[in-house]
Design a protein around this motif. Structure first.
Motif, PDB file in Angstrom:
ATOM      1  N   ALA A  62      12.399 -57.217  60.865  1.00 48.51           N
ATOM      2  CA  ALA A  62      13.764 -56.719  60.658  1.00 48.51           C
ATOM      3  C   ALA A  62      13.981 -56.349  59.191  1.00 48.51           C
ATOM      4  CB  ALA A  62      14.785 -57.760  61.101  1.00 48.51           C
ATOM      5  N   ALA A  63      13.514 -57.197  58.284  1.00 50.13           N
ATOM      6  CA  ALA A  63      13.666 -56.913  56.855  1.00 50.13           C
ATOM      7  C   ALA A  63      12.894 -55.661  56.461  1.00 50.13           C
ATOM      8  CB  ALA A  63      13.187 -58.111  56.041  1.00 50.13           C
ATOM      9  N   LEU A  64      11.691 -55.494  57.028  1.00 48.45           N
ATOM     10  CA  LEU A  64      10.874 -54.325  56.712  1.00 48.45           C
ATOM     11  C   LEU A  64      11.548 -53.045  57.207  1.00 48.45           C
ATOM     12  CD1 LEU A  64       8.183 -53.493  55.426  1.00 48.45           C
ATOM     13  CD2 LEU A  64       7.129 -53.683  57.680  1.00 48.45           C
ATOM     14  N   ILE A  65      12.112 -53.077  58.413  1.00 47.15           N
ATOM     15  CA  ILE A  65      12.803 -51.903  58.947  1.00 47.15           C
ATOM     16  C   ILE A  65      14.080 -51.623  58.165  1.00 47.15           C
ATOM     17  CG2 ILE A  65      14.071 -51.048  60.972  1.00 47.15           C
ATOM     18  CD1 ILE A  65      11.903 -52.296  62.709  1.00 47.15           C
ATOM     19  N   ARG A  66      14.780 -52.671  57.750  1.00 45.23           N
ATOM     20  CA  ARG A  66      15.981 -52.471  56.937  1.00 45.23           C
ATOM     21  C   ARG A  66      15.621 -51.728  55.647  1.00 45.23           C
ATOM     22  NH1 ARG A  66      20.938 -55.081  56.969  1.00 45.23           N
ATOM     23  NH2 ARG A  66      22.245 -54.299  55.265  1.00 45.23           N
ATOM     24  N   LEU A  67      14.537 -52.154  54.999  1.00 39.47           N
ATOM     25  CA  LEU A  67      14.090 -51.475  53.785  1.00 39.47           C
ATOM     26  C   LEU A  67      13.656 -50.045  54.098  1.00 39.47           C
ATOM     27  CD1 LEU A  67      13.349 -51.476  50.785  1.00 39.47           C
ATOM     28  CD2 LEU A  67      11.139 -52.503  51.408  1.00 39.47           C
ATOM     29  N   SER A  68      12.925 -49.871  55.196  1.00 39.07           N
ATOM     30  CA  SER A  68      12.428 -48.549  55.571  1.00 39.07           C
ATOM     31  C   SER A  68      13.567 -47.570  55.818  1.00 39.07           C
ATOM     32  CB  SER A  68      11.545 -48.672  56.816  1.00 39.07           C
ATOM     33  OG  SER A  68      10.912 -47.442  57.110  1.00 39.07           O
ATOM     34  N   THR A  69      14.567 -48.000  56.584  1.00 35.10           N
ATOM     35  CA  THR A  69      15.679 -47.095  56.896  1.00 35.10           C
ATOM     36  C   THR A  69      16.562 -46.841  55.677  1.00 35.10           C
ATOM     37  OG1 THR A  69      16.936 -48.984  57.771  1.00 35.10           O
ATOM     38  CG2 THR A  69      15.728 -47.639  59.350  1.00 35.10           C
ATOM     39  N   SER A  70      16.629 -47.800  54.767  1.00 35.51           N
ATOM     40  CA  SER A  70      17.403 -47.562  53.543  1.00 35.51           C
ATOM     41  C   SER A  70      16.730 -46.502  52.675  1.00 35.51           C
ATOM     42  CB  SER A  70      17.568 -48.864  52.760  1.00 35.51           C
ATOM     43  OG  SER A  70      16.335 -49.301  52.213  1.00 35.51           O
ATOM     44  N   LEU A  71      15.413 -46.374  52.798  1.00 41.24           N
ATOM     45  CA  LEU A  71      14.667 -45.380  52.027  1.00 41.24           C
ATOM     46  C   LEU A  71      14.550 -44.046  52.743  1.00 41.24           C
ATOM     47  CD1 LEU A  71      11.718 -47.621  50.735  1.00 41.24           C
ATOM     48  CD2 LEU A  71      13.654 -46.768  49.386  1.00 41.24           C
ATOM     49  N   PHE A  72      14.377 -44.092  54.064  1.00 39.90           N
ATOM     50  CA  PHE A  72      14.026 -42.872  54.807  1.00 39.90           C
ATOM     51  C   PHE A  72      15.016 -42.512  55.916  1.00 39.90           C
ATOM     52  CE2 PHE A  72      10.048 -44.927  53.359  1.00 39.90           C
ATOM     53  CZ  PHE A  72       9.620 -43.945  52.466  1.00 39.90           C
ATOM     54  N   GLY A  73      16.092 -43.259  56.064  1.00 40.37           N
ATOM     55  CA  GLY A  73      17.090 -42.928  57.069  1.00 40.37           C
ATOM     56  C   GLY A  73      16.814 -43.602  58.396  1.00 40.37           C
ATOM     57  N   ASP A  74      17.783 -43.460  59.329  1.00 44.11           N
ATOM     58  CA  ASP A  74      17.716 -44.149  60.612  1.00 44.11           C
ATOM     59  C   ASP A  74      17.038 -43.346  61.713  1.00 44.11           C
ATOM     60  OD1 ASP A  74      19.050 -46.787  60.350  1.00 44.11           O
ATOM     61  OD2 ASP A  74      20.733 -45.584  59.665  1.00 44.11           O
ATOM     62  N   GLY A  75      16.461 -42.194  61.391  1.00 43.25           N
ATOM     63  CA  GLY A  75      15.706 -41.453  62.393  1.00 43.25           C
ATOM     64  C   GLY A  75      14.480 -42.229  62.824  1.00 43.25           C
ATOM     65  N   PRO A  76      13.870 -41.859  63.948  1.00 47.33           N
ATOM     66  CA  PRO A  76      12.696 -42.607  64.429  1.00 47.33           C
ATOM     67  C   PRO A  76      11.595 -42.773  63.375  1.00 47.33           C
ATOM     68  CG  PRO A  76      13.468 -41.135  66.149  1.00 47.33           C
ATOM     69  CD  PRO A  76      14.282 -40.819  64.921  1.00 47.33           C
ATOM     70  N   LEU A  77      11.274 -41.715  62.649  1.00 45.97           N
ATOM     71  CA  LEU A  77      10.232 -41.839  61.631  1.00 45.97           C
ATOM     72  C   LEU A  77      10.704 -42.678  60.449  1.00 45.97           C
ATOM     73  CD1 LEU A  77       8.565 -38.300  61.605  1.00 45.97           C
ATOM     74  CD2 LEU A  77       7.541 -40.464  62.326  1.00 45.97           C
ATOM     75  N   GLY A  78      12.010 -42.690  60.177  1.00 43.86           N
ATOM     76  CA  GLY A  78      12.539 -43.563  59.135  1.00 43.86           C
ATOM     77  C   GLY A  78      12.399 -45.019  59.502  1.00 43.86           C
ATOM     78  N   VAL A  79      12.596 -45.332  60.796  1.00 47.21           N
ATOM     79  CA  VAL A  79      12.423 -46.701  61.281  1.00 47.21           C
ATOM     80  C   VAL A  79      10.963 -47.123  61.160  1.00 47.21           C
ATOM     81  CG1 VAL A  79      12.579 -48.200  63.311  1.00 47.21           C
ATOM     82  CG2 VAL A  79      14.400 -46.537  62.846  1.00 47.21           C
ATOM     83  N   LYS A  80      10.053 -46.207  61.420  1.00 49.42           N
ATOM     84  CA  LYS A  80       8.630 -46.525  61.492  1.00 49.42           C
ATOM     85  C   LYS A  80       7.909 -46.447  60.146  1.00 49.42           C
ATOM     86  CE  LYS A  80       8.435 -44.216  66.031  1.00 49.42           C
ATOM     87  NZ  LYS A  80       7.764 -45.160  66.943  1.00 49.42           N
TER      88      LYS A  80
END
Length: 486
Positions: A62-80
């Motif tokens: 969850a923490a990793l995805i939170r950081l990922s989406t804060s950097l790359f947005g909430d789109g599928p690739l941003g989540v991943k």
């Protein structure tokens, strides 16, 4: 094949290959028409509500995805994005390990093999706990080798930190920690007389402590879930399940490298005499033993043993190069690339071939169609902004929570029994919305358990999206008026 023997040259080669691999994976996902898998959507939901623990996993993903989406947005690739990055970093960790155990050639080819291994190539498309777990497992092995070689406090403390972060990613990291302890006990017992290994262990526990406290406060849901899938599986199990698991491991290695790995395991006594080989087996075999026991007890997914593939890949590459089998290694890499390419582009290949039953053959099908259903559901949520979005299973809730995240609907799991069977049931409470309307998402008409607890039930829509000519995904939508309580 001649490649650079200089460390900077090899790192440059791996950097270029990693960029190519990440670009290919991003393109393959974009062309697949898939969105998030249910677990990814659930992890995204967790990332919106950061806690020190969740029903089925520790908080790392969850923490990793939170950081990922804060950097790359909430789109599928941003989540991943950041979980996708974990696998090239794991390949770099294998390079570091192999340089310590063998030579520059084994190091570079091991990293290339890990980059293109089928299991990591498939997992590399998704946001899962296996990504940080695999990375921390391999970093832990590298740091353990440094700690043994140099004996510096910083190496032991970094090892402890990595093990703690691994535990916060997935409790499977405990197998790695146990293997290291027994290895120290058997081959480096004098180290245990010093404070450094114990300080490393203490740091690992300190990092895990908030999650343990969260489990205590919530009646141990994550530990119960982990125990349930480890020892209390209710599926058939037995030799058939065990054989299926090992067949999946062979495919996950690829046909050529998997066959070499099988030969190494078959001749484990001979390979055990070699010190580097023994260490790599020591770090891999315990995890395979644990997951094999799970498979025999009930069932086990191929990815549950994912971290074991890193050390074993180094051993496979070293075994081939020591016997001048470079052509066989190249054949293994080529066959893996062919297998991966077929898997990545299966939807396009199936469409071009006009294959029947494409949904059954499409490896992305479980993540397909949910975005379209979300678009169809959107106007109903907008028309009833104060209604609570409810369902009696996590799949519908997770997918629709993600697809409609910009609308921020209130969400609750239908749970009249009050049993915490998933994180939605653990953390949401429809009882707090007594008197409110609800939008029910279901696959069939609501029965008396719903109709008796609301003043009126109104069907709004049947949502449907085709997966192929004969298969579709559907959701029934009902407006339930004035919740009367459980």
């Amino acid at each position: 094949m001649s490649l650079s023997t200089r460390p900077l040259g090899q790192i440059g080669t791996l950097l270029v290959l990693s960029v190519v691999v990440l670009a290919w994976r991003s393109l393959a996902f974009s062309l697949s028409s898939a969105t998030l898998y249910v677990d990814e959507a659930q992890y995204w939901f967790w990332a919106q509500h950061l806690e020190w623990g969740y029903f089925s996993k520790p908080p790392g993903i969850a923490a990793l995805i939170r950081l990922s989406t804060s950097l790359f947005g909430d789109g599928p690739l941003g989540v991943k994005a950041l979980t996708m990055l974990c696998y090239p970093l794991a390949a770099l960790a294998c390079w570091l390990i192999a340089r310590r155990l063998y030579d520059h050639g084994v190091a570079l080819w091991s990293a290339i093999a890990v980059l293109t291994l089928p299991i990591f190539s498939w997992l590399g498309l998704f946001a899962s706990t296996d990504a940080p777990l695999t990375l921390f497992w391999l970093l832990g092995l590298w740091l353990y080798l440094r700690a043994l070689d140099r004996g510096h406090w910083i190496d032991w403390l970094m090892l402890g930190a990595v093990c703690g972060l691994g535990l916060l990613s997935k409790y499977t990291m405990a197998v790695f920690i146990g293997a290291l302890f027994v290895h120290l006990l058997c081959f480096h017992r004098s180290r245990l007389a010093g404070a450094k290994p114990w300080a490393a262990a203490g740091l690992s526990l300190a990092l895990l402590a908030p999650n343990l406290l969260w489990n205590i406060a919530n009646d141990f849901p994550t530990l119960r879930h982990t125990a349930d899938i480890t020892v209390n599986r209710h599926s058939a199990g037995g030799l058939k399940s065990l054989a299926e698991f090992w067949a999946a491991q062979w495919i996950a290695f690829g046909p050529v490298l998997g066959s070499v790995a099988a030969l190494i395991l078959f001749r484990v006594r001979e390979n055990w005499r070699d010190t580097p080989a023994r260490l790599l087996l020591w770090i891999s075999l315990p995890l395979w033993a644990v997951v094999s026991a799970q498979a025999f007890q009930g069932s086990a997914n191929a990815n549950w043993a994912a971290p074991a593939f890193g050390p074993m890949t180094i051993l496979v590459v070293a075994w081939l190069r020591q016997r001048d089998k470079q052509k066989l290694l190249l054949a293994g890499l080529a066959s893996n690339l062919l297998l991966i390419g077929t898997l990545y582009h299966a939807p396009s290949l199936l469409a071009a071939a006009n294959a029947t039953s494409q949904a059954k053959l499409n490896p992305f099908i479980r993540a397909t169609g949910w975005d379209d259903l979300g678009l169809q559901l959107r106007p109903h949520v907008q028309a009833h902004p104060d209604a609570v979005l409810i369902a009696n299973n996590r799949t519908l809730l997770a997918h629709m929570a993600y697809e409609l995240h910009d609308l921020r609907p209130a969400i609750a799991s239908w749970n009249p029994e009050g049993v915490a069977g998933d994180h939605f049931k653990l953390t949401t409470n429809l009882g707090a919305h007594r008197g409110a309307d609800a939008l029910l998402l279901a696959e069939e008409a609501p029965g008396p358990e719903f109709t008796q607890r609301f003043k009126r039930v109104e069907k709004l829509a049947s949502l449907k999206t085709p997966l192929d000519a004969a298969t579709s995904r559907h959701i029934e939508v009902y407006l339930l008026h004035e919740f009367q309580g459980y």
